[in-house]
Scaffold this active site. Structure first.
Site, PDB file in Angstrom:
ATOM      1  N   LYS A  84       0.824  -1.219   0.000  1.00  0.00           N
ATOM      2  CA  LYS A  84       0.000   0.000   0.000  1.00  0.00           C
ATOM      3  C   LYS A  84       0.857   1.267   0.000  1.00  0.00           C
ATOM      4  O   LYS A  84       0.352   2.350  -0.283  1.00  0.00           O
ATOM      5  CB  LYS A  84      -1.001   0.003   1.163  1.00  0.00           C
ATOM      6  CG  LYS A  84      -0.399   0.144   2.547  1.00  0.00           C
ATOM      7  CD  LYS A  84      -1.511   0.201   3.600  1.00  0.00           C
ATOM      8  CE  LYS A  84      -0.929   0.414   4.986  1.00  0.00           C
ATOM      9  NZ  LYS A  84      -1.966   0.481   6.025  1.00  0.00           N
ATOM     10  N   ASP A  85       2.167   1.144   0.287  1.00  0.00           N
ATOM     11  CA  ASP A  85       3.058   2.306   0.230  1.00  0.00           C
ATOM     12  C   ASP A  85       3.568   2.598  -1.185  1.00  0.00           C
ATOM     13  O   ASP A  85       4.144   3.655  -1.430  1.00  0.00           O
ATOM     14  CB  ASP A  85       4.294   2.091   1.126  1.00  0.00           C
ATOM     15  CG  ASP A  85       3.953   2.076   2.608  1.00  0.00           C
ATOM     16  OD1 ASP A  85       2.898   2.629   2.982  1.00  0.00           O
ATOM     17  OD2 ASP A  85       4.748   1.516   3.391  1.00  0.00           O
ATOM     18  N   THR A 128      -6.243   8.169  13.931  1.00  0.00           N
ATOM     19  CA  THR A 128      -5.800   7.557  12.689  1.00  0.00           C
ATOM     20  C   THR A 128      -5.137   8.623  11.830  1.00  0.00           C
ATOM     21  O   THR A 128      -5.543   9.774  11.843  1.00  0.00           O
ATOM     22  CB  THR A 128      -6.949   6.920  11.876  1.00  0.00           C
ATOM     23  OG1 THR A 128      -6.442   6.535  10.580  1.00  0.00           O
ATOM     24  CG2 THR A 128      -8.112   7.883  11.669  1.00  0.00           C
ATOM     25  N   SER A 130      -5.085   8.367   8.591  1.00  0.00           N
ATOM     26  CA  SER A 130      -5.580   8.076   7.246  1.00  0.00           C
ATOM     27  C   SER A 130      -6.908   8.765   6.955  1.00  0.00           C
ATOM     28  O   SER A 130      -7.914   8.466   7.613  1.00  0.00           O
ATOM     29  CB  SER A 130      -5.751   6.554   7.117  1.00  0.00           C
ATOM     30  OG  SER A 130      -6.683   6.229   6.115  1.00  0.00           O
ATOM     31  N   ARG A 132      -8.780   8.086   4.531  1.00  0.00           N
ATOM     32  CA  ARG A 132      -9.692   6.992   4.142  1.00  0.00           C
ATOM     33  C   ARG A 132     -10.413   6.424   5.351  1.00  0.00           C
ATOM     34  O   ARG A 132     -11.627   6.204   5.327  1.00  0.00           O
ATOM     35  CB  ARG A 132      -8.870   5.880   3.452  1.00  0.00           C
ATOM     36  CG  ARG A 132      -9.631   4.570   3.258  1.00  0.00           C
ATOM     37  CD  ARG A 132      -8.694   3.455   2.834  1.00  0.00           C
ATOM     38  NE  ARG A 132      -7.688   3.135   3.847  1.00  0.00           N
ATOM     39  CZ  ARG A 132      -7.915   2.391   4.928  1.00  0.00           C
ATOM     40  NH1 ARG A 132      -9.111   1.894   5.163  1.00  0.00           N
ATOM     41  NH2 ARG A 132      -6.940   2.154   5.783  1.00  0.00           N
ATOM     42  N   ARG A 133      -9.653   6.170   6.430  1.00  0.00           N
ATOM     43  CA  ARG A 133     -10.287   5.637   7.640  1.00  0.00           C
ATOM     44  C   ARG A 133     -11.224   6.673   8.256  1.00  0.00           C
ATOM     45  O   ARG A 133     -12.322   6.342   8.706  1.00  0.00           O
ATOM     46  CB  ARG A 133      -9.221   5.211   8.657  1.00  0.00           C
ATOM     47  CG  ARG A 133      -8.479   3.942   8.246  1.00  0.00           C
ATOM     48  CD  ARG A 133      -7.349   3.588   9.205  1.00  0.00           C
ATOM     49  NE  ARG A 133      -6.694   2.343   8.809  1.00  0.00           N
ATOM     50  CZ  ARG A 133      -5.397   2.106   8.948  1.00  0.00           C
ATOM     51  NH1 ARG A 133      -4.591   3.026   9.455  1.00  0.00           N
ATOM     52  NH2 ARG A 133      -4.893   0.945   8.581  1.00  0.00           N
ATOM     53  N   ARG A 154       0.354  10.220  13.855  1.00  0.00           N
ATOM     54  CA  ARG A 154       1.418   9.531  13.123  1.00  0.00           C
ATOM     55  C   ARG A 154       2.204   8.701  14.109  1.00  0.00           C
ATOM     56  O   ARG A 154       1.961   8.728  15.295  1.00  0.00           O
ATOM     57  CB  ARG A 154       2.333  10.547  12.442  1.00  0.00           C
ATOM     58  CG  ARG A 154       1.789  11.055  11.104  1.00  0.00           C
ATOM     59  CD  ARG A 154       2.914  11.451  10.172  1.00  0.00           C
ATOM     60  NE  ARG A 154       3.758  10.306   9.821  1.00  0.00           N
ATOM     61  CZ  ARG A 154       4.920  10.409   9.213  1.00  0.00           C
ATOM     62  NH1 ARG A 154       5.398  11.595   8.895  1.00  0.00           N
ATOM     63  NH2 ARG A 154       5.632   9.334   8.922  1.00  0.00           N
ATOM     64  N   GLY A 155       3.197   7.984  13.577  1.00  0.00           N
ATOM     65  CA  GLY A 155       4.059   7.217  14.466  1.00  0.00           C
ATOM     66  C   GLY A 155       3.943   5.734  14.215  1.00  0.00           C
ATOM     67  O   GLY A 155       3.069   5.272  13.489  1.00  0.00           O
ATOM     68  N   ARG A 160       1.264   4.579  18.445  1.00  0.00           N
ATOM     69  CA  ARG A 160      -0.185   4.724  18.249  1.00  0.00           C
ATOM     70  C   ARG A 160      -0.977   4.022  19.344  1.00  0.00           C
ATOM     71  O   ARG A 160      -1.933   4.586  19.874  1.00  0.00           O
ATOM     72  CB  ARG A 160      -0.570   4.192  16.860  1.00  0.00           C
ATOM     73  CG  ARG A 160       0.010   5.067  15.751  1.00  0.00           C
ATOM     74  CD  ARG A 160      -0.323   4.532  14.378  1.00  0.00           C
ATOM     75  NE  ARG A 160       0.389   5.304  13.365  1.00  0.00           N
ATOM     76  CZ  ARG A 160      -0.117   5.651  12.182  1.00  0.00           C
ATOM     77  NH1 ARG A 160      -1.321   5.296  11.858  1.00  0.00           N
ATOM     78  NH2 ARG A 160       0.599   6.342  11.329  1.00  0.00           N
ATOM     79  N   CYS A 247      -2.163   8.415  -1.494  1.00  0.00           N
ATOM     80  CA  CYS A 247      -2.732   7.918  -0.249  1.00  0.00           C
ATOM     81  C   CYS A 247      -3.232   9.062   0.613  1.00  0.00           C
ATOM     82  O   CYS A 247      -3.783   8.852   1.669  1.00  0.00           O
ATOM     83  CB  CYS A 247      -1.769   7.011   0.516  1.00  0.00           C
ATOM     84  SG  CYS A 247      -0.612   7.829   1.576  1.00  0.00           S
TER      85      CYS A 247
END
Length: 322
Positions: A84-85, A128, A130, A132-133, A154-155, A160, A247
């Protein structure tokens, strides 16, 4: 006998605990395949050292370019990435030699007091990084009549989860695959079903890359490839590419195989794009024969993307960085 046959193969990896764990698993598989030692070469990427959000630093590719540079310079023989990266365009001089069988692609919730999503308190803060999330969690909360706040974080995984254990957040959402690979799945309080939250395109899958000029190594690594996983993630990433989204855009996609009496009959591709507040989502799916070629998988993704764009997906993705 050629000396290179016994020289250790150099596997480039990011330094994070998760990257080291998944690269270690691939290294072991390559040792068994080739009988050659494999040494991990740790490489720091821009995404590892930057403190900015992924959306600010350009999303996909920030964890990948340093590894690719090392491959092309001959400093390493092959590299392992979280699929996904990877940016959706594949460079001509690098071979995506193998995509091994995929881990669980779902997202998971790690919440305080073992809570599930629908049991979170009013105003619960969910971390999160993201969009998307965020889009899908906010939409799901609205469907359930819940009030939540999504908090950008982040992290690494430890950082997290630490936000929950120290009481700063009520929950965080992470990828199931990453937790499985570092042996921390027991901390999950809920696996989020894909009907509620679609994962990132390619989530749970690894990509093994080597230089196109190293044909013997590419052929050896190809033995680790899983054709079903490759077909699924190719369709997902084709959808993402056709939506022209990095992303930093809230795109979720999942291709799953439909099985009848242990025979794979068809593949279903689902896609979602939405605003991060979850107020507007475009969610569609398509089902067809399992793609038998890369071209068929790409076409499946493109067709679903076109249908999503017809439904207004383009207007939901915000300003694209050119």
């Amino acid at each position: 006998m050629n000396d290179t046959s016994k020289r250790p193969l150099r596997l480039g990896t990011r330094r994070s605990k998760l990257a080291m764990a998944q690269s270690g698993q691939v290294a072991e598989a390559v040792r068994q395949l080739t009988g050659r030692p494999v040494e991990l070469v740790e490489i720091t990427t821009y995404g590892d050292v930057s403190r900015e959000s992924l959306a600010q630093i350009g999303g996909t590719g920030v964890f990948v370019s340093a590894l690719r540079d090392a491959l092309l310079a001959g400093e390493i023989d092959f590299a392992v990435h979280s699929l996904k990266d990877l940016p959706t365009g594949q460079p001509d001089d690098l071979a995506l030699a193998a995509i091994p069988p995929r881990e669980d692609p779902r997202d998971v919730l790690i919440a305080r007091d073992g809570l599930t999503f629908d049991a979170l308190p009013k105003g619960a803060r969910i971390g999160t990084g993201s969009p998307r999330r965020m889009a899908q969690l906010n939409a799901w909360a609205r469907d359930l009549g819940l009030e939540i706040e999504t908090v950008p974080i982040r992290g690494n995984i430890d950082t997290r989860i630490g936000y929950v254990t120290n009481g700063e957040l009520d929950a965080v959402v992470l990828a199931a695959a990453g937790l499985a690979r570092i042996g921390r799945s027991d901390e999950v309080t809920q696996f989020l079903e894909t009907d509620a939250v679609l994962p990132a395109p390619g989530q749970g899958a690894l990509a093994i890359e080597c230089a196109m000029t190293n044909a013997p190594l590419a052929a050896t690594l190809a033995e680790l490839d899983d054709p079903y996983t490759r077909a699924a993630v190719t369709a997902e990433r084709s959808l993402l590419a056709a939506l022209e989204a990095g992303c930093s855009a809230p795109v979720g996609a999942l291709a799953d195989l439909l099985v009848d009496e242990q025979v794979v009959t068809e593949m279903r591709l689902r896609g979602v794009v939405g605003t991060t507040d979850g107020k507007t989502l475009v969610q569609l799916s398509t089902t067809g024969p399992v793609p038998s070629s890369r071209e068929e998988a790409v076409a499946m993704g493109r067709e679903l993307a076109a249908a999503m764009l017809d439904k207004g997906a383009a207007g939901l993705m915000g300003e694209r960085a050119l």
